[in-house]
Design a protein around this motif. Structure first.
Motif, mmCIF file in Angstrom:
data_model
loop_
_atom_site.group_PDB
_atom_site.id
_atom_site.type_symbol
_atom_site.label_atom_id
_atom_site.label_comp_id
_atom_site.label_asym_id
_atom_site.label_seq_id
_atom_site.Cartn_x
_atom_site.Cartn_y
_atom_site.Cartn_z
ATOM 1 N N THR A 44 12.635 -23.246 -40.313
ATOM 2 C CA THR A 44 13.541 -23.415 -39.184
ATOM 3 C C THR A 44 13.975 -24.872 -39.135
ATOM 4 O O THR A 44 13.122 -25.771 -39.082
ATOM 5 C CB THR A 44 12.851 -23.033 -37.864
ATOM 6 N N LEU A 45 15.270 -25.094 -39.150
ATOM 7 C CA LEU A 45 15.794 -26.455 -39.127
ATOM 8 C C LEU A 45 15.605 -27.066 -37.742
ATOM 9 O O LEU A 45 16.012 -26.470 -36.740
ATOM 10 C CB LEU A 45 17.270 -26.445 -39.506
ATOM 11 N N ILE A 46 14.986 -28.253 -37.710
ATOM 12 C CA ILE A 46 14.821 -28.981 -36.451
ATOM 13 C C ILE A 46 16.043 -29.852 -36.202
ATOM 14 O O ILE A 46 16.647 -29.803 -35.133
ATOM 15 C CB ILE A 46 13.551 -29.863 -36.495
ATOM 16 N N ALA A 47 16.385 -30.668 -37.205
ATOM 17 C CA ALA A 47 17.480 -31.619 -37.017
ATOM 18 C C ALA A 47 17.948 -32.154 -38.353
ATOM 19 O O ALA A 47 17.237 -32.095 -39.363
ATOM 20 C CB ALA A 47 17.041 -32.774 -36.128
ATOM 21 N N THR A 48 19.161 -32.684 -38.330
ATOM 22 C CA THR A 48 19.747 -33.378 -39.467
ATOM 23 C C THR A 48 19.768 -34.864 -39.145
ATOM 24 O O THR A 48 20.206 -35.264 -38.052
ATOM 25 C CB THR A 48 21.192 -32.887 -39.709
ATOM 26 N N ALA A 49 19.307 -35.673 -40.089
ATOM 27 C CA ALA A 49 19.202 -37.118 -39.851
ATOM 28 C C ALA A 49 20.033 -37.863 -40.879
ATOM 29 O O ALA A 49 19.692 -37.894 -42.059
ATOM 30 C CB ALA A 49 17.741 -37.559 -39.944
ATOM 31 N N ASN A 50 21.122 -38.449 -40.412
ATOM 32 C CA ASN A 50 21.960 -39.245 -41.298
ATOM 33 C C ASN A 50 21.796 -40.710 -40.949
ATOM 34 O O ASN A 50 21.723 -41.082 -39.766
ATOM 35 C CB ASN A 50 23.430 -38.851 -41.146
ATOM 36 N N GLN A 51 21.752 -41.549 -41.961
ATOM 37 C CA GLN A 51 21.558 -42.967 -41.742
ATOM 38 C C GLN A 51 22.729 -43.544 -40.961
ATOM 39 O O GLN A 51 23.882 -43.253 -41.257
ATOM 40 C CB GLN A 51 21.391 -43.680 -43.084
ATOM 41 N N GLY A 52 22.405 -44.341 -39.942
ATOM 42 C CA GLY A 52 23.435 -45.015 -39.161
ATOM 43 C C GLY A 52 23.976 -44.216 -38.005
ATOM 44 O O GLY A 52 24.889 -44.682 -37.314
ATOM 45 N N SER A 53 23.433 -43.021 -37.779
ATOM 46 C CA SER A 53 23.906 -42.228 -36.639
ATOM 47 C C SER A 53 22.732 -41.511 -36.005
ATOM 48 O O SER A 53 21.658 -41.415 -36.592
ATOM 49 C CB SER A 53 24.976 -41.224 -37.073
ATOM 50 N N GLU A 54 22.960 -41.002 -34.812
ATOM 51 C CA GLU A 54 21.919 -40.245 -34.119
ATOM 52 C C GLU A 54 21.670 -38.919 -34.840
ATOM 53 O O GLU A 54 22.600 -38.323 -35.384
ATOM 54 C CB GLU A 54 22.346 -39.957 -32.680
ATOM 55 N N ALA A 55 20.436 -38.475 -34.809
ATOM 56 C CA ALA A 55 20.113 -37.181 -35.410
ATOM 57 C C ALA A 55 20.790 -36.060 -34.631
ATOM 58 O O ALA A 55 20.996 -36.161 -33.419
ATOM 59 C CB ALA A 55 18.603 -36.984 -35.419
ATOM 60 N N THR A 56 21.131 -35.011 -35.343
ATOM 61 C CA THR A 56 21.741 -33.828 -34.737
ATOM 62 C C THR A 56 20.699 -32.731 -34.664
ATOM 63 O O THR A 56 20.208 -32.277 -35.707
ATOM 64 C CB THR A 56 22.940 -33.348 -35.570
ATOM 65 N N TYR A 57 20.387 -32.272 -33.462
ATOM 66 C CA TYR A 57 19.310 -31.310 -33.252
ATOM 67 C C TYR A 57 19.860 -29.893 -33.164
ATOM 68 O O TYR A 57 20.933 -29.651 -32.613
ATOM 69 C CB TYR A 57 18.533 -31.654 -31.977
ATOM 70 N N GLU A 58 19.066 -28.959 -33.664
ATOM 71 C CA GLU A 58 19.401 -27.540 -33.573
ATOM 72 C C GLU A 58 18.986 -26.993 -32.203
ATOM 73 O O GLU A 58 18.178 -27.599 -31.494
ATOM 74 C CB GLU A 58 18.700 -26.764 -34.684
ATOM 75 N N SER A 59 19.542 -25.832 -31.904
ATOM 76 C CA SER A 59 19.228 -25.192 -30.636
ATOM 77 C C SER A 59 17.723 -24.965 -30.534
ATOM 78 O O SER A 59 17.091 -24.462 -31.459
ATOM 79 C CB SER A 59 19.972 -23.861 -30.542
ATOM 80 N N GLY A 60 17.168 -25.350 -29.388
ATOM 81 C CA GLY A 60 15.742 -25.171 -29.162
ATOM 82 C C GLY A 60 14.904 -26.394 -29.477
ATOM 83 O O GLY A 60 13.701 -26.401 -29.233
ATOM 84 N N PHE A 61 15.531 -27.424 -30.020
ATOM 85 C CA PHE A 61 14.822 -28.665 -30.343
ATOM 86 C C PHE A 61 15.529 -29.832 -29.649
ATOM 87 O O PHE A 61 16.754 -29.914 -29.670
ATOM 88 C CB PHE A 61 14.801 -28.901 -31.858
ATOM 89 N N VAL A 62 14.736 -30.705 -29.022
ATOM 90 C CA VAL A 62 15.314 -31.817 -28.268
ATOM 91 C C VAL A 62 14.724 -33.132 -28.715
ATOM 92 O O VAL A 62 13.587 -33.210 -29.198
ATOM 93 C CB VAL A 62 15.107 -31.627 -26.742
ATOM 94 N N ILE A 63 15.500 -34.183 -28.497
ATOM 95 C CA ILE A 63 15.127 -35.508 -28.972
ATOM 96 C C ILE A 63 13.859 -36.023 -28.294
ATOM 97 O O ILE A 63 13.059 -36.713 -28.924
ATOM 98 C CB ILE A 63 16.302 -36.494 -28.784
#
Lengths: 113, 113
Positions: A44-63
């Protein structure tokens, strides 16, 4: 391909505490991903993390629960905060390369008591 | 939410037998990957298929992508005990993010000596 390492490989933690998992890649990559996997089950994907930007979270997961850092193109961390037994799982990082292909680290097996 | 249906969920066979694992969706993939995961390790990429009708072979493993790019299969000939593991299909969706993958639930294969 890419060689990915994760630390720690496993840990046993008390509820209410936090654990930070590190992911190191042997080359510079733009896309990094964090997944959760129950033993013997799918990812299950939690989030995508790209350098230089905020992580993008999937539904059901929070920062607040899963803060992610991505300070450079070879490194990322995932913190599991205020842990409960329901957070017991395998946590995997991966990197995205050309053609939608992803390469995975060996995973971190977390047990919360 | 896009879904990938993978079957069977569990498969236990004797060494030397053949088997097929299926991955299906109602949506069109831009690409599809197959991974194998062994206990205590991260998933390892086996193959990527992109073109409808495409067939790829990797030793005793044959991967097929459906003509409409909505389904895929993995066939193993003369299975060996070393083939034991969790097989996962993962799709990148046409029209979706071109880097994020959705994973099927996996097929846990056990090859008995």
């Amino acid at each position: 391909s890419a060689v990915i390492s994760q630390k720690p490989s496993r840990d046993i933690c008390q509820r209410g505490t936090s654990l930070t998992i590190q992911c190191q890649v042997d080359s510079q990559v733009t896309m990094m991903f964090w997944y959760r996997q129950q033993p013997g089950q799918s990812l299950t994907l939690i989030a995508t993390a790209n350098q230089g930007s905020e992580a993008t979270y999937e539904s059901g997961f929070v920062i607040d629960k899963f803060p992610i850092s991505r300070p450079n193109l070879t490194f990322s961390t995932l913190t599991v905060s205020n842990m409960s037994p329901e957070d017991s799982s395998i946590y995997l990082c991966s990197v995205g390369l050309a053609g939608n292909e992803q390469f995975f680290g060996p995973g971190t097996r977390l047990t919360v008591l | 939410t896009q879904l990938l249906e993978q079957s069977p969920q569990f498969l236990s066979i004797q060494e030397g037998e053949n088997l097929t694992v299926y991955c299906n969706s109602s949506s069109v993939f831009s690409s599809l990957q197959w991974y194998r995961q062994e206990p205590g390790e991260g998933p390892v990429l086996l193959v990527t298929v992109v073109t409808g009708g495409e067939v790829k072979k990797l030793k005793r493993l044959t991967f097929q992508f459906g003509d409409a790019r909505k389904d895929s299969s993995l066939h193993i000939t003369a299975a060996q005990t070393g083939d034991t593991g969790l097989y996962l299909c993962a799709g990148a969706w046409s029209g979706g993010s071109n880097y994020k993958l959705t994973f099927g639930k996996g097929t846990l294969l056990t090859v008995n000596p």
